[in-house]
Design a protein around this motif. Structure first.
Motif, short mmCIF file in Angstrom:
data_model
loop_
_atom_site.label_atom_id
_atom_site.label_comp_id
_atom_site.label_asym_id
_atom_site.label_seq_id
_atom_site.Cartn_x
_atom_site.Cartn_y
_atom_site.Cartn_z
N LEU A 111 0.83 -1.22 0.00
CA LEU A 111 0.00 0.00 0.00
C LEU A 111 0.85 1.26 0.00
CD1 LEU A 111 -2.76 -0.88 2.62
CD2 LEU A 111 -3.06 -0.68 0.15
N ASP A 112 1.99 1.18 0.69
CA ASP A 112 2.87 2.36 0.76
C ASP A 112 3.38 2.76 -0.62
OD1 ASP A 112 2.79 2.98 3.46
OD2 ASP A 112 4.44 1.62 3.98
N LEU A 113 3.46 1.80 -1.55
CA LEU A 113 4.02 2.10 -2.87
C LEU A 113 3.17 3.10 -3.65
CD1 LEU A 113 5.02 -1.55 -3.80
CD2 LEU A 113 6.57 0.33 -3.22
N PHE A 114 1.94 3.30 -3.24
CA PHE A 114 1.09 4.26 -3.94
C PHE A 114 1.34 5.71 -3.49
CE2 PHE A 114 -0.93 0.20 -4.45
CZ PHE A 114 -1.36 0.23 -5.77
N GLY A 115 2.10 5.88 -2.41
CA GLY A 115 2.43 7.23 -1.96
C GLY A 115 1.39 7.81 -1.02
N SER A 116 1.56 9.10 -0.73
CA SER A 116 0.71 9.78 0.26
C SER A 116 -0.71 9.94 -0.23
CB SER A 116 1.26 11.17 0.56
OG SER A 116 2.54 11.07 1.08
N GLU A 117 -1.62 9.99 0.73
CA GLU A 117 -3.04 10.20 0.41
C GLU A 117 -3.25 11.53 -0.29
OE1 GLU A 117 -1.86 8.87 3.08
OE2 GLU A 117 -3.01 7.04 3.43
N THR A 118 -2.58 12.56 0.20
CA THR A 118 -2.66 13.87 -0.46
C THR A 118 -1.31 14.12 -1.10
OG1 THR A 118 -2.02 14.83 1.64
CG2 THR A 118 -4.32 14.99 1.04
N SER A 119 -1.32 14.49 -2.37
CA SER A 119 -0.03 14.64 -3.05
C SER A 119 -0.12 15.70 -4.14
CB SER A 119 0.37 13.28 -3.65
OG SER A 119 1.42 13.45 -4.57
N SER A 120 0.68 16.73 -3.98
CA SER A 120 0.70 17.76 -5.02
C SER A 120 1.46 17.26 -6.24
CB SER A 120 1.33 19.06 -4.48
OG SER A 120 2.58 18.77 -3.91
N ASN A 121 2.41 16.32 -6.02
CA ASN A 121 3.07 15.70 -7.17
C ASN A 121 2.07 14.95 -8.03
OD1 ASN A 121 5.66 16.53 -6.71
ND2 ASN A 121 6.29 14.68 -5.63
N ALA A 122 1.25 14.13 -7.36
CA ALA A 122 0.25 13.36 -8.11
C ALA A 122 -0.67 14.30 -8.88
CB ALA A 122 -0.56 12.48 -7.16
#
Ligand SMILES: [Fe+2]
Ligand SMILES: [Fe+2]
Length: 474
Positions: free
Chosen positions: A297-308
């Motif tokens: 699950l961690d591989l998807f990154g943060s719940e909130t992401s300005s990069n995404a």
């Protein structure tokens, strides 16, 4: 374009017409082989392995099967065919023409995305390199090696893009992909999960089910990219990736099946009795599942992401199956998150949809993970037991994002660190679980025979019987 197997590097990108690129890749090829021999599957380099090799990118009949020594595998560069009508499918430039070259302003970001994806491919080969000696059957041994050679090819897929589109920076990145190593103290792999050692086959099946499935969702996101060569290479990788998840799915299924047989024979669900009989009790399967699911699950990154959000806005990385969404701009929508409030409870927060893209992808991943659990639980139910395997909450044991370091129960209820500590061995593999699993790891090399902790598969590979000699050991 059909695959050219005459060249030193098999390809369907007309590599011969670009001598500079061809030479650069031919220069990288021996480095790759050196890496494979040093850090690929240990001790089986001279065995003849019944492997599939891609021969076409056509979804029907795209591979041939035959005995190959792994170092002779024809690793190559295969992209799905170009669709001349393909348009940008999401973000601010929705509907415009896709890119055949990289716009200068996105160069650094795309390079980072490609390197991060590329880094996971050889990492998993390194993680799994010791497993050959403890394979529960020749059939499983072959599947391990099939996964390994294809992860090697996925590295080639990313290295091709780096060489072809990023000039000198790309060539340097390609070299570094062979210099970082899984678990290395000085130069580890980029993402945490890919530095976890995989010493046993239960972990291997969990990894191929949960972590290769993360790979599937990353590839699906990149397959939407406006950078067309990246999209096309990821589309073909997904064809290969399906087998990796099949290995995990059927592997866990066979473990559960065997455990149920032992439970029936002994007429007990006592974990100790099941262990004594050489099988894996279901609570231990659950703890391994908790570990690998939460790690993935961690591989998807943060719940909130300005990069995404900017990847989406700029058309670099979309949502998996973007065409299923109605609104491809996603600028007016929002997403509701449940976050820790820092005081042992939760709070709701509404965030712009684009900033929630990691969470959107993670949620589709979780839904995809549930399919296997339903199947495994059906076996358990049919055998008359009330035990059920469950996916823990996405809050459980997280190391990245808003829930990182927040102790919770597997159901996602925030608890104190002391409470977590007191239950740790109920929820995650304990030393004694690991010791038991390791005690079962004895290689079985007679064709058709299975280790006592796993049931045989329903069928063999490519219409061959289960007892086929999938690996000819020398
Ligand atoms: Fe891969
Ligand atoms: Fe994979």
């Amino acid at each position: 374009m059909s695959i050219n197997y005459q060249d030193r590097i098999p390809n369907n990108v007309d590599l011969g017409s670009n001598r500079t690129l061809q030479r650069a890749l031919e220069h990288w090829q021996p480095e790759f082989l050196k890496w494979w021999k040093e850090l690929g599957p240990k001790d089986f380099q001279v065995a003849d392995v019944y492997l599939r090799t891609a021969t076409s990118v056509d979804a029907k009949g795209w591979a041939t099967y035959g005995y190959v020594r792994m170092p002779d595998y024809r690793w190559g560069i295969f992209l799905n065919d170009r669709d001349p009508n393909r348009r940008i499918g999401f973000g601010d430039s929705f509907g415009q023409e896709v890119w055949q070259q990289i716009p200068g302003e996105y160069r650094a970001t795309l390079r980072r995305l490609i390197v991060t994806q590329g880094d996971t491919e050889p990492a998993s080969v390194e993680q799994q390199r010791m497993l050959g000696h403890t394979a529960p059957s020749i059939y499983d041994l072959r599947n391990l090696f099939q996964v390994n050679v294809e992860e090697g090819r996925h590295l080639w897929a990313m290295v091709y893009l780096l060489h072809a589109y990023f000039g000198r920076d790309g060539r340097e990145e390609a070299e570094e992909l062979l210099e970082r190593h899984s678990g290395d103290a000085d130069k580890p792999r980029i993402l945490g999960t890919f530095n976890e050692p995989i010493r046993d086959w239960l972990s291997f099946f969990m990894f191929t089910y949960f972590t290769d499935r993360d790979g599937k969702f990353q590839l699906k996101s990149l397959a939407e990219s406006s950078f067309d060569p990246l999209a096309r290479t990821c589309q073909f990788m997904l064809t290969e990736e399906a087998h990796h998840m099949f290995v995990g799915d059927t592997g866990i299924n066979r473990v559960v099946k065997r455990t149920l047989e032992v439970m029936k024979e002994l007429n007990t669900d006592d974990p100790l009795a099941i262990r004594k009989a050489g099988a894996i009790d279901l609570p231990t399967v659950q703890r391994y599942l908790n570990f690998w699911f939460s790690s993935s699950l961690d591989l998807f990154g943060s719940e909130t992401s300005s990069n995404a959000a900017s990847y989406f806005a700029n058309g670099l990385k979309g949502r998996p199956d973007e065409s299923q969404y109605e609104d491809h701009i996603a600028i007016e929508q929002s997403y509701l998150l449940e976050l820790p409030d820092g005081q042992g409870s939760t709070k709701s927060e509404q965030i712009p949809m684009r900033n929630a893209m990691n969470e959107v992808t993670r949620s589709s991943y979780v839904r995809d993970c549930e399919i296997g659990l339903k199947r495994w639980n059906r076996l358990i139910e049919k055998a008359g037991h009330s035990f059920r395997l469950t996916l823990p909450s996405t809050r459980f044991r997280r190391n990245i994002g808003n829930w990182a370091g927040v102790p919770t129960t597997p159901e996602g209820l925030p608890i104190s660190a002391e409470q977590f500590g007191a239950h740790k061995n109920d929820w995650l593999p304990s030393e004694s679980d690991r010791a038991h699993i390791m005690s079962l790891m004895q290689g079985v090399t007679e064709p058709g025979k299975m280790a006592a902790w796993i049931a045989p598969p329903d069928r063999g590979i490519n219409n061959n019987p289960v007892e086929y000699e999938y690996v000819r050991l020398q």
